[in-house]
Design a protein around this motif. Structure first.
Motif, PDB file in Angstrom:
ATOM      1  N   TRP A 144     -64.591 -58.345  29.479  1.00 50.34           N
ATOM      2  CA  TRP A 144     -63.586 -58.122  28.219  1.00 50.34           C
ATOM      3  C   TRP A 144     -62.444 -59.116  28.513  1.00 50.34           C
ATOM      4  O   TRP A 144     -61.810 -59.125  29.362  1.00 50.34           O
ATOM      5  N   SER A 145     -62.290 -59.834  27.680  1.00 47.35           N
ATOM      6  CA  SER A 145     -60.904 -60.703  27.298  1.00 47.35           C
ATOM      7  C   SER A 145     -59.850 -59.813  26.998  1.00 47.35           C
ATOM      8  O   SER A 145     -59.900 -58.744  26.430  1.00 47.35           O
ATOM      9  N   MET A 146     -58.697 -60.406  27.095  1.00 43.51           N
ATOM     10  CA  MET A 146     -57.194 -59.518  26.657  1.00 43.51           C
ATOM     11  C   MET A 146     -57.245 -59.781  25.225  1.00 43.51           C
ATOM     12  O   MET A 146     -56.891 -58.387  24.636  1.00 43.51           O
ATOM     13  N   ALA A 147     -57.738 -60.770  24.528  1.00 44.40           N
ATOM     14  CA  ALA A 147     -57.738 -60.568  23.129  1.00 44.40           C
ATOM     15  C   ALA A 147     -59.081 -59.644  22.550  1.00 44.40           C
ATOM     16  O   ALA A 147     -58.419 -58.668  21.526  1.00 44.40           O
ATOM     17  N   GLU A 148     -60.029 -59.306  23.152  1.00 46.21           N
ATOM     18  CA  GLU A 148     -60.965 -58.263  22.708  1.00 46.21           C
ATOM     19  C   GLU A 148     -60.435 -56.794  22.945  1.00 46.21           C
ATOM     20  O   GLU A 148     -60.446 -55.975  22.175  1.00 46.21           O
ATOM     21  N   LEU A 149     -59.815 -56.736  24.128  1.00 44.32           N
ATOM     22  CA  LEU A 149     -59.073 -55.304  24.821  1.00 44.32           C
ATOM     23  C   LEU A 149     -57.989 -54.902  23.513  1.00 44.32           C
ATOM     24  O   LEU A 149     -58.107 -53.948  22.795  1.00 44.32           O
ATOM     25  N   LEU A 150     -56.979 -56.068  23.343  1.00 44.75           N
ATOM     26  CA  LEU A 150     -56.189 -55.761  22.288  1.00 44.75           C
ATOM     27  C   LEU A 150     -56.574 -55.439  20.806  1.00 44.75           C
ATOM     28  O   LEU A 150     -56.119 -54.445  20.043  1.00 44.75           O
ATOM     29  N   MET A 151     -57.722 -56.223  20.395  1.00 42.24           N
ATOM     30  CA  MET A 151     -58.338 -55.978  19.091  1.00 42.24           C
ATOM     31  C   MET A 151     -58.843 -54.453  18.811  1.00 42.24           C
ATOM     32  O   MET A 151     -58.662 -53.568  18.106  1.00 42.24           O
ATOM     33  N   TYR A 152     -59.514 -54.135  20.086  1.00 40.73           N
ATOM     34  CA  TYR A 152     -60.156 -52.747  20.010  1.00 40.73           C
ATOM     35  C   TYR A 152     -59.032 -51.365  20.046  1.00 40.73           C
ATOM     36  O   TYR A 152     -59.139 -50.588  19.386  1.00 40.73           O
ATOM     37  N   ASN A 153     -58.124 -51.795  20.697  1.00 40.06           N
ATOM     38  CA  ASN A 153     -57.023 -50.791  20.949  1.00 40.06           C
ATOM     39  C   ASN A 153     -56.290 -50.780  19.496  1.00 40.06           C
ATOM     40  O   ASN A 153     -55.835 -49.622  18.977  1.00 40.06           O
TER      41      ASN A 153
END
Length: 264
Positions: free
Chosen positions: A208-217
């Protein structure tokens, strides 16, 4: 001292103590009243009434009462009706009271009970006073031959009943508020659990990239805000204040940023 049968017959004949009677209804210490209608409201009378468990109705007797100043009268439920599951409330009829006899019947059983005119439910007993009162009865229910409800007391009592109804409404609103708060807290706990689970999964994964993690959060946080807002609207608190437009800005921003990140 209660009047016995021969005294009762003599008073009925000489004083008009009871009118429209059936003589065979006189028994050793009283008289069995005959039902002549059932009322829940003034000027509303039925010949029969299906009494549900916990429900009450006023019963009107066929007989009319004309008490002399040396007698008072008590109305009591007949033994067979007590065993059927009925309960009775009635006033003490005071010396000088001229009226049809009214009493309230409540169904305290777990079954529906149908009452009919012409039946016997209650008996009336006459008590001889040791002295005559200075002031015979002359209250609001003097000469009541048709059910008048609360009579002149209606404005005062209706106001008191309205206060009770308002308190009941507050209790119901409080119950809804507690329910809404519980559901909101459950939503927040589920959301926090989802966030923790998501981030722990991401911490053990290198895909997971930081962008994906931020998007899910942001999606989860936006969902929490949305559900909490819907609960507050559908199940408002006791002193309801509508959510301001600023509240909905948080989920819109969360979903908006998530959408932008998904397109990158």
């Amino acid at each position: 001292m209660l009047l016995v049968d021969h005294e009762l017959k003599e008073r009925i004949k000489n004083d008009g103590l009871l009118q429209d009677i059936q003589e065979n209804n006189i028994f050793n210490i009283g008289y069995d009243l005959i039902c002549d209608g059932f009322s829940r409201q003034p000027n509303d009378q039925a010949d029969f009434y299906k009494l549900l468990p916990g429900e009450s109705v006023f019963v009107r007797s066929k007989e009319t009462l004309q008490l002399p100043t040396d007698l008072c009268a008590h109305v009591c439920l007949r033994n067979s009706r007590i065993r059927q599951g009925l309960s009775l409330e009635a006033p003490v009829y005071q010396p000088g009271h001229k009226t049809r006899v009214f009493f309230r019947i409540t169904n305290i059983s777990s079954s529906e009970i149908t009452l009919y005119s012409g039946e016997g439910i209650a008996s009336i007993f006459f008590e001889l006073l040791h002295a005559q009162p200075d002031k015979p009865y002359n209250g609001t229910y003097q000469g009541e031959f048709n059910y008048t409800g609360m009579g002149q007391y209606a404005p005062q009592y209706v106001s008191q009943m309205k206060q009770v109804e308002d308190r009941l409404a507050d209790l119901k609103s409080m119950e809804k508020s507690v329910y809404g708060n519980v559901v909101t807290l459950m939503t927040i706990f589920i959301g926090i659990f989802s966030l923790v689970n998501l981030n722990l999964t991401a911490a053990h994964s290198a895909t997971w990239s930081m962008a994906e993690l931020l998007m899910y959060n942001l999606c989860i946080i936006g969902g929490i805000f949305t559900l909490a807002g819907l609960i507050r609207v559908l199940v408002p608190p006791l002193h309801h204040k509508s959510l301001s437009g600023w509240y909905w800005l948080a989920p819109v921003l969360c979903f908006g940023v998530s959408l932008i990140l998904s397109l990158l």
